[in-house]
Design a protein around this motif. Structure first.
Motif, PDB file in Angstrom:
ATOM      1  N   CYS A  41      -1.677   0.827  13.631  1.00 34.17           N
ATOM      2  CA  CYS A  41      -3.032   0.363  13.914  1.00 34.17           C
ATOM      3  C   CYS A  41      -3.009  -0.363  15.259  1.00 34.17           C
ATOM      4  N   PRO A  42      -3.854   0.027  16.212  1.00 39.18           N
ATOM      5  CA  PRO A  42      -3.828  -0.622  17.520  1.00 39.18           C
ATOM      6  C   PRO A  42      -4.382  -2.050  17.496  1.00 39.18           C
ATOM      7  N   ASN A  43      -5.048  -2.432  16.418  1.00 36.99           N
ATOM      8  CA  ASN A  43      -5.626  -3.765  16.324  1.00 36.99           C
ATOM      9  C   ASN A  43      -4.651  -4.776  15.707  1.00 36.99           C
ATOM     10  N   CYS A  44      -4.064  -4.444  14.521  1.00 37.85           N
ATOM     11  CA  CYS A  44      -3.214  -5.410  13.828  1.00 37.85           C
ATOM     12  C   CYS A  44      -1.727  -5.047  13.861  1.00 37.85           C
ATOM     13  N   GLY A  45      -1.397  -3.802  14.215  1.00 37.70           N
ATOM     14  CA  GLY A  45      -0.001  -3.407  14.332  1.00 37.70           C
ATOM     15  C   GLY A  45       0.635  -2.899  13.050  1.00 37.70           C
ATOM     16  N   HIS A  46      -0.092  -2.841  11.944  1.00 40.22           N
ATOM     17  CA  HIS A  46       0.463  -2.319  10.703  1.00 40.22           C
ATOM     18  C   HIS A  46       0.583  -0.800  10.776  1.00 40.22           C
ATOM     19  N   ASN A  47       1.568  -0.256  10.074  1.00 40.36           N
ATOM     20  CA  ASN A  47       1.685   1.187   9.952  1.00 40.36           C
ATOM     21  C   ASN A  47       0.662   1.673   8.951  1.00 40.36           C
ATOM     22  N   ILE A  48      -0.110   2.666   9.363  1.00 41.92           N
ATOM     23  CA  ILE A  48      -1.141   3.227   8.490  1.00 41.92           C
ATOM     24  C   ILE A  48      -0.968   4.729   8.405  1.00 41.92           C
ATOM     25  N   ASN A  49      -1.566   5.310   7.409  1.00 38.91           N
ATOM     26  CA  ASN A  49      -1.561   6.752   7.223  1.00 38.91           C
ATOM     27  C   ASN A  49      -2.241   7.407   8.419  1.00 38.91           C
ATOM     28  N   PRO A  50      -1.705   8.509   8.957  1.00 35.64           N
ATOM     29  CA  PRO A  50      -2.303   9.116  10.152  1.00 35.64           C
ATOM     30  C   PRO A  50      -3.674   9.746   9.912  1.00 35.64           C
ATOM     31  N   PHE A  51      -4.087   9.887   8.657  1.00 38.17           N
ATOM     32  CA  PHE A  51      -5.404  10.440   8.371  1.00 38.17           C
ATOM     33  C   PHE A  51      -6.468   9.354   8.220  1.00 38.17           C
ATOM     34  N   PHE A  52      -6.061   8.090   8.154  1.00 39.45           N
ATOM     35  CA  PHE A  52      -7.009   6.988   7.982  1.00 39.45           C
ATOM     36  C   PHE A  52      -7.818   6.792   9.260  1.00 39.45           C
ATOM     37  N   VAL A  53      -9.096   6.555   9.103  1.00 40.73           N
ATOM     38  CA  VAL A  53      -9.935   6.227  10.247  1.00 40.73           C
ATOM     39  C   VAL A  53     -10.261   4.741  10.267  1.00 40.73           C
ATOM     40  N   ILE A  54     -10.022   4.058   9.155  1.00 39.05           N
ATOM     41  CA  ILE A  54     -10.223   2.616   9.074  1.00 39.05           C
ATOM     42  C   ILE A  54      -8.940   1.993   8.538  1.00 39.05           C
ATOM     43  N   CYS A  55      -8.412   1.001   9.256  1.00 40.11           N
ATOM     44  CA  CYS A  55      -7.183   0.333   8.843  1.00 40.11           C
ATOM     45  C   CYS A  55      -7.451  -0.459   7.558  1.00 40.11           C
ATOM     46  N   PRO A  56      -6.630  -0.277   6.509  1.00 42.49           N
ATOM     47  CA  PRO A  56      -6.856  -1.018   5.265  1.00 42.49           C
ATOM     48  C   PRO A  56      -6.476  -2.496   5.366  1.00 42.49           C
ATOM     49  N   PHE A  57      -5.799  -2.889   6.433  1.00 35.98           N
ATOM     50  CA  PHE A  57      -5.352  -4.269   6.584  1.00 35.98           C
ATOM     51  C   PHE A  57      -6.353  -5.134   7.342  1.00 35.98           C
ATOM     52  N   TYR A  65       0.851  -1.175   0.000  1.00 38.99           N
ATOM     53  CA  TYR A  65       0.000   0.000   0.000  1.00 38.99           C
ATOM     54  C   TYR A  65       0.894   1.235   0.000  1.00 38.99           C
ATOM     55  N   ARG A  66       0.590   2.167  -0.842  1.00 37.00           N
ATOM     56  CA  ARG A  66       1.278   3.464  -0.821  1.00 37.00           C
ATOM     57  C   ARG A  66       0.256   4.475  -0.340  1.00 37.00           C
ATOM     58  N   TYR A  67       0.676   5.340   0.552  1.00 36.96           N
ATOM     59  CA  TYR A  67      -0.263   6.270   1.144  1.00 36.96           C
ATOM     60  C   TYR A  67      -0.389   7.526   0.310  1.00 36.96           C
ATOM     61  N   LEU A  68      -1.504   8.218   0.524  1.00 45.01           N
ATOM     62  CA  LEU A  68      -1.809   9.391  -0.274  1.00 45.01           C
ATOM     63  C   LEU A  68      -0.983  10.606   0.122  1.00 45.01           C
ATOM     64  N   ASP A  69      -0.302  10.577   1.224  1.00 44.56           N
ATOM     65  CA  ASP A  69       0.565  11.680   1.625  1.00 44.56           C
ATOM     66  C   ASP A  69       1.818  11.117   2.272  1.00 44.56           C
ATOM     67  N   ASP A  70       2.795  11.975   2.512  1.00 46.69           N
ATOM     68  CA  ASP A  70       4.090  11.529   3.025  1.00 46.69           C
ATOM     69  C   ASP A  70       4.274  11.810   4.507  1.00 46.69           C
ATOM     70  N   ASP A  71       3.210  12.043   5.244  1.00 47.33           N
ATOM     71  CA  ASP A  71       3.319  12.340   6.670  1.00 47.33           C
ATOM     72  C   ASP A  71       3.695  11.085   7.438  1.00 47.33           C
ATOM     73  N   LYS A  72       4.100  11.268   8.673  1.00 45.62           N
ATOM     74  CA  LYS A  72       4.465  10.133   9.518  1.00 45.62           C
ATOM     75  C   LYS A  72       3.288   9.177   9.652  1.00 45.62           C
ATOM     76  N   THR A  73       3.583   7.921   9.842  1.00 40.51           N
ATOM     77  CA  THR A  73       2.530   6.927   9.949  1.00 40.51           C
ATOM     78  C   THR A  73       2.152   6.693  11.399  1.00 40.51           C
ATOM     79  N   LYS A  74       0.978   6.119  11.595  1.00 40.74           N
ATOM     80  CA  LYS A  74       0.519   5.679  12.909  1.00 40.74           C
ATOM     81  C   LYS A  74       0.383   4.169  12.862  1.00 40.74           C
TER      82      LYS A  74
END
Length: 174
Positions: free
Chosen positions: A29-45, A18-27
């Motif tokens: 996901c507290p559920n699966c542990g994947h790095n996600i875009n900090p603007f996402f409200v739903i983890c894509p994984f 997955y490539r994110y729509l912006d280059d900001d730091k990632t957060k």
């Protein structure tokens, strides 16, 4: 506005595809542990809705997901914690408002300027300066100062003073 990841078909990333729509730091996901875009409200994984967690919240300024431990949003730089007034600033503001009650505007302005130099993020000295400018007859400048204070702390508004200030400033502008 919800943000979702888009699948990158041009190359393979080491962590995920997955490539994110912006280059900001990632957060994370507290559920699966994947790095996600900090603007996402739903983890894509794992399709986990991050808004359901009480410890996560959105920055009011930019919409980025921030942890409750964050004091400053890393994207827009806005402080996320409520601002506490320093004791020296409170004392100087109290003294300044006492001077205003005794019609010693010049001394009050000195107190508010000192308090602003100590803590420029506190709205109380700026409001005090707005009162001083109002009593000195500088209504337009007082309105600008008051608006500056309202940007820092919207809860500090005195509706009666603000409406009087707007009417006086508008009468000067005409």
């Amino acid at each position: 506005m919800m943000h979702y990841a888009r699948r990158d078909t041009s190359s393979y990333s080491r962590h995920n595809d997955y490539r994110y729509l912006d280059d900001d730091k990632t957060k994370m996901c507290p559920n699966c542990g994947h790095n996600i875009n900090p603007f996402f409200v739903i983890c894509p994984f794992c399709d986990f809705d991050i808004r359901e967690l009480p410890s996560y919240k959105l920055c009011k300024n930019c919409g980025r997901i921030v942890d409750e431990c964050d004091e400053i949003c890393h994207v827009c730089g806005v402080s996320l914690m409520p601002h506490e007034s320093l004791p020296e600033v409170v004392d100087l503001c109290d003294e300044g408002f006492r001077h205003i009650r005794n019609f010693k505007i010049k001394e009050a302005k000195i107190c508010f300027n000192r308090a602003s130099k100590i803590d420029s993020k506190d709205a109380n000295p700026i409001i005090g300066n707005a009162y001083c400018l109002y009593y000195l007859g500088y209504y337009v400048l007082a309105l600008k100062k008051y608006d500056e204070a309202l940007k820092l702390d919207p809860d500090c508004a005195d509706e009666v003073f603000y409406s009087n200030l707007i009417s006086k400033a508008n009468s000067v502008k005409c």
